[in-house]
Design a protein around this motif. Sequence first.
Motif, PDB file in Angstrom:
ATOM      1  N   LEU A 232     -78.845  11.885 -17.174  1.00  0.00           N
ATOM      2  CA  LEU A 232     -77.526  11.232 -17.234  1.00  0.00           C
ATOM      3  C   LEU A 232     -76.935  11.338 -18.642  1.00  0.00           C
ATOM      4  CD1 LEU A 232     -75.543   9.138 -15.702  1.00  0.00           C
ATOM      5  CD2 LEU A 232     -76.714   7.432 -17.054  1.00  0.00           C
TER       6      LEU A 232
ATOM      7  N   ASP B 110     -67.595  12.455 -13.349  1.00  0.00           N
ATOM      8  CA  ASP B 110     -68.100  11.158 -12.887  1.00  0.00           C
ATOM      9  C   ASP B 110     -69.572  11.358 -12.555  1.00  0.00           C
ATOM     10  OD1 ASP B 110     -65.760   9.818 -13.019  1.00  0.00           O
ATOM     11  OD2 ASP B 110     -65.205  10.174 -10.928  1.00  0.00           O
TER      12      ASP B 110
ATOM     13  N   LYS C 252     -72.383   6.360   0.313  1.00  0.00           N
ATOM     14  CA  LYS C 252     -72.773   6.720  -1.047  1.00  0.00           C
ATOM     15  C   LYS C 252     -72.944   8.239  -1.176  1.00  0.00           C
ATOM     16  CE  LYS C 252     -73.635   4.519  -4.256  1.00  0.00           C
ATOM     17  NZ  LYS C 252     -72.740   4.264  -5.419  1.00  0.00           N
TER      18      LYS C 252
ATOM     19  N   GLU D 108     -73.423   9.246 -11.759  1.00  0.00           N
ATOM     20  CA  GLU D 108     -74.178   7.994 -11.605  1.00  0.00           C
ATOM     21  C   GLU D 108     -75.591   8.305 -11.118  1.00  0.00           C
ATOM     22  OE1 GLU D 108     -73.379   5.225  -8.373  1.00  0.00           O
ATOM     23  OE2 GLU D 108     -72.444   6.797  -7.182  1.00  0.00           O
TER      24      GLU D 108
ATOM     25  N   LYS E 296     -74.194  13.024  -8.641  1.00  0.00           N
ATOM     26  CA  LYS E 296     -75.124  11.922  -8.382  1.00  0.00           C
ATOM     27  C   LYS E 296     -76.543  12.398  -8.706  1.00  0.00           C
ATOM     28  CE  LYS E 296     -72.163   9.577  -5.183  1.00  0.00           C
ATOM     29  NZ  LYS E 296     -71.357   8.916  -6.216  1.00  0.00           N
TER      30      LYS E 296
ATOM     31  N   LYS F 225     -82.517   9.069 -16.541  1.00  0.00           N
ATOM     32  CA  LYS F 225     -81.656   8.561 -17.620  1.00  0.00           C
ATOM     33  C   LYS F 225     -81.396   9.658 -18.659  1.00  0.00           C
ATOM     34  CE  LYS F 225     -81.501   4.728 -20.829  1.00  0.00           C
ATOM     35  NZ  LYS F 225     -82.383   3.818 -21.521  1.00  0.00           N
TER      36      LYS F 225
ATOM     37  N   ASN G  20     -67.981  15.103  -8.563  1.00  0.00           N
ATOM     38  CA  ASN G  20     -68.750  13.866  -8.686  1.00  0.00           C
ATOM     39  C   ASN G  20     -70.247  14.211  -8.649  1.00  0.00           C
ATOM     40  OD1 ASN G  20     -70.318  11.553  -7.387  1.00  0.00           O
ATOM     41  ND2 ASN G  20     -68.408  10.557  -7.953  1.00  0.00           N
TER      42      ASN G  20
ATOM     43  N   GLN H 165     -73.557  13.201 -19.915  1.00  0.00           N
ATOM     44  CA  GLN H 165     -72.466  12.431 -20.545  1.00  0.00           C
ATOM     45  C   GLN H 165     -72.153  12.915 -21.962  1.00  0.00           C
ATOM     46  OE1 GLN H 165     -74.020   8.463 -19.871  1.00  0.00           O
ATOM     47  NE2 GLN H 165     -72.626   8.132 -18.161  1.00  0.00           N
TER      48      GLN H 165
END
Length: 187
Positions: A24, A34, A70, A36, A4, A21, A2, A28
């Motif tokens: 990210l 995963d 979190k 975020e 972050k 962004k 995961n 992706q």
Amino acid sequence: MNIKIITASVRQGRIGPQISKWVLQSIQEKMNNDVEIIDLKEWYLPLDDEPYLPATGKYLQHHTQQWSQKIASGDLFVFVFPQYNWGYPASLKNAVDHLYAEWNDKVALIVSYANRGGGKAADQFQQIITGLHMHNLSGRIEVKLKDLQFNNEEKLIQPSVDLQGYQNMLYDLICEAELLLNNPNPV
Ligand SMILES: Cc1cc2nc3c(=O)[nH]c(=O)nc-3n(C[C@H](O)[C@H](O)[C@H](O)COP(=O)(O)O)c2cc1C
């Protein structure tokens, strides 16, 4: 794993969210993890309202408990931060110092940015990573602001050829993090 991405700058007019962004979207495009963004501007973390040491893990405030949950759910943290006066932003130190065990044994990937890439801020934050018993990686990404292009709304224009080098480094470091998490104590 995961992932972050932590957006550390919180000042009005900041460019941090655009850089997060871009990180990210880069992840992706190539990877199935995963992932975020955690924007520190959206987290209310006062300096002075917890009576116990973070290392006890005893949190009385709801916002600290939420922050703890979190961070506990992440494996790799991509810290996206600018250089401010040769250091990293106070908002980042405040956020990490609210917790302790939640960071331990996780992996930290630094993406600093400034006129010359923010290496001085990155050097300082690298020490914090060690103090938190997180894993450092073999490299880090220092984005020189001259390599980025913003349009009138301060929106980062999609990666140009110049940014490919940063992206490749990002992918290499994420692969290294995955190996490290799967095998934290190689003989
Ligand atoms: C308080 C402050 C201190 C800064 N100090 C430096 C610095 O030491 N070196 C540098 O190259 N840029 C410095 N800058 C320029 C920032 O790196 C640049 O403005 C960057 O966009 C800040 O990130 P942000 O927009 O996400 O807050 C500083 C900016 C601010 C606001």
